[in-house]
Design an enzyme around this catalytic site. Structure first.
Site, PDB file in Angstrom:
ATOM      1  N   SER A  25       4.585  -7.382  -0.116  1.00  0.00           N
ATOM      2  CA  SER A  25       3.498  -7.030  -1.035  1.00  0.00           C
ATOM      3  C   SER A  25       2.146  -7.306  -0.364  1.00  0.00           C
ATOM      4  CB  SER A  25       3.669  -7.799  -2.354  1.00  0.00           C
ATOM      5  OG  SER A  25       2.936  -7.198  -3.386  1.00  0.00           O
ATOM      6  N   ASP A 166       7.776  -2.832  -5.491  1.00  0.00           N
ATOM      7  CA  ASP A 166       7.198  -3.981  -4.806  1.00  0.00           C
ATOM      8  C   ASP A 166       8.253  -4.863  -4.135  1.00  0.00           C
ATOM      9  OD1 ASP A 166       5.965  -6.698  -4.481  1.00  0.00           O
ATOM     10  OD2 ASP A 166       4.250  -5.687  -5.380  1.00  0.00           O
TER      11      ASP A 166
END
Length: 261
Positions: A25, A166
């Site tokens: 991320s 993510d």
């Protein structure tokens, strides 16, 4: 994260000496920029000035959907599958929103660095964590966008014919991917993913049990208070960066001993 990286670098710790950098991320963004040659001090100053601000308004409904999906099962695999389905069904903006935001954060960085960089993302169909690197045949921007596609808030990103969410959806650190290395330095601003998934400290303990020397840097009490509970509150960004810098400066001697000793 930016404050910690800058604080460690200022103390003389060469973060780019790592055999491999694994980015999840936001870590995918910072890892890409660091290995591309952007000084950690510059990343830090951009946080203080607001140059890297991310406008990511999250509604109460989105938060409720995220929590309902992630917390709906005590089984880690079922939890991530629920979250992935919710992400696929959510009404969000176009995928181009993710690419535009991530592209702005990467700046001029578009090529995979010479040093080994691995970027995590979660397959929205299987719920499994997978890695992109320079040998994956995927452009860097696409890999980082996949790693940053926050479920329910942003749409799953299409890369290499598959949909991705993510990379921190089931592990914010993905320390399991560092298995086999003797020394591991993990900078983890959010040490626990939402749902029944292992925390960064649990993963660090497992690596330690296997013989690795693990340095885990997560926000201390002062930093947690400054960061607050809303990770999208951009007004807290400069103060959070300063808190990370202060924490890293205080811990730098012990980190250097473990990392470079």
């Amino acid at each position: 994260m930016a404050g910690v990286l800058a604080g460690l670098t200022e103390a003389g710790i060469d973060l780019r000496s790592a055999d491999v950098v694994i980015g999840t991320s936001a870590g995918a963004v910072f890892g890409s920029r660091l290995l591309a040659g952007v000084p950690a001090a510059d990343l830090y100053e951009r946080q203080l000035s607001g140059s890297d601000a991310v406008r990511l308004p999250v509604t109460a409904r989105q938060t409720a959907r995220f929590l309902w999906a992630a917390l709906g099962s005590r089984d880690p695999q079922r939890s991530i599958e629920r979250l992935a389905r919710a992400a696929l069904r959510a009404r969000t903006g176009p995928e181009s929103d993710v690419f535009d935001t991530v592209g702005a954060l990467l700046g001029d960085v578009r090529d995979w660095p010479e040093r080994e960089l691995r970027i995590t993302a979660v397959d929205a169909q299987t719920g499994e964590v997978e890695l992109f690197d320079s040998h994956s045949g995927v452009p860097l921007l696409e890999a980082v966008a996949a790693s940053c596609a926050v479920p329910v808030v942003w749409p799953p990103v299409t890369v290499a014919g598959r949909r991705w969410i993510d990379g921190g959806s089931r592990s914010t650190a993905n320390l399991q991917l560092a298995r086999g290395y003797r020394r591991v330095l993990a900078v983890v601003p959010i040490p626990q993913a939402v749902g029944p998934h292992p925390s960064a400290s649990q993963q660090a303990a497992e690596l330690s049990d296997e013989g690795a020397r693990v340095i885990l840097l997560s926000p201390d009490r002062a930093a947690r208070r400054i960061m607050g509970r809303n990770m999208t509150d951009d007004t807290r960004r400069p103060a959070a960066a300063r808190a990370g810098h202060a924490q890293a400066s205080a811990l730098a001697p012990s980190v250097a001993d473990a990392w470079q000793g």
